[in-house]
Design a protein around this motif. Structure first.
Motif, PDB file in Angstrom:
ATOM      1  N   GLU A  54      -1.631  -2.260  -5.370  1.00  0.00           N
ATOM      2  CA  GLU A  54      -1.693  -0.793  -5.476  1.00  0.00           C
ATOM      3  C   GLU A  54      -2.316  -0.367  -6.806  1.00  0.00           C
ATOM      4  O   GLU A  54      -3.073   0.601  -6.859  1.00  0.00           O
ATOM      5  CB  GLU A  54      -0.300  -0.198  -5.307  1.00  0.00           C
ATOM      6  N   LYS A 113      -5.624   1.819  -7.135  1.00  0.00           N
ATOM      7  CA  LYS A 113      -5.636   3.060  -7.913  1.00  0.00           C
ATOM      8  C   LYS A 113      -6.763   3.018  -8.940  1.00  0.00           C
ATOM      9  O   LYS A 113      -7.478   4.012  -9.126  1.00  0.00           O
ATOM     10  CB  LYS A 113      -4.300   3.282  -8.610  1.00  0.00           C
ATOM     11  N   ASP A 164      -9.712   5.643  -9.091  1.00  0.00           N
ATOM     12  CA  ASP A 164      -9.930   6.411 -10.318  1.00  0.00           C
ATOM     13  C   ASP A 164     -11.356   6.238 -10.823  1.00  0.00           C
ATOM     14  O   ASP A 164     -12.012   7.204 -11.224  1.00  0.00           O
ATOM     15  CB  ASP A 164      -8.937   5.989 -11.406  1.00  0.00           C
TER      16      ASP A 164
END
Length: 137
Positions: A30, A34, A38
């Motif tokens: 995860e 992310k 981003d």
């Protein structure tokens, strides 16, 4: 199931199952996801900002070029009436140095040259602020 027919999907499915069972691996996965999201968002926003800045700069440059074309037209018309650079600068309330550069560029080319050709002549010379996009004060 599709995973059974395609070895790549099967491998990905097995890895997903393993990650789902292990909490630490799932958290790492995860975190990586992310970071990728981003990064992609940052790149998208940077690209959009760059496009906006480019558009603004292009519009500003186009406006300055249009103003210069208009000034060239006015100088040409006044030259056709026999006016000197000093008289033209005074009548147009422009800097004498700029009007002289335009006057000389018109004289350097053919009198029937378009504003675009005169502009090109001006930009090809060392015309100081004119070439840098600061034609008018």
């Amino acid at each position: 199931m599709l995973a059974q027919k395609n070895p790549y999907i099967s491998s990905a499915y097995q890895q997903l199952q393993a990650v789902s069972r292990d909490r630490e691996k799932r958290l790492e996965y995860e975190a990586r996801e992310k970071a990728v999201l981003d990064y992609n968002q940052m790149m998208f926003e940077s690209e959009q900002k760059g496009l906006e800045q480019g558009l603004e700069q292009g519009l500003e440059r186009g406006l300055r070029q249009g103003e210069t074309y208009q000034l060239i037209r006015m100088v040409k018309r006044k030259m056709e009436k026999g006016k000197t650079a000093v008289q033209i600068a005074s009548e147009l309330d422009e800097e004498l140095a700029l009007v002289e550069k335009i006057h000389n560029a018109i004289n350097a080319g053919h009198p029937d040259d378009s504003c675009e050709k005169i502009y090109d002549i001006l930009c090809g010379q060392d015309v100081g602020d004119l070439a840098n996009g600061k034609e008018r004060g």
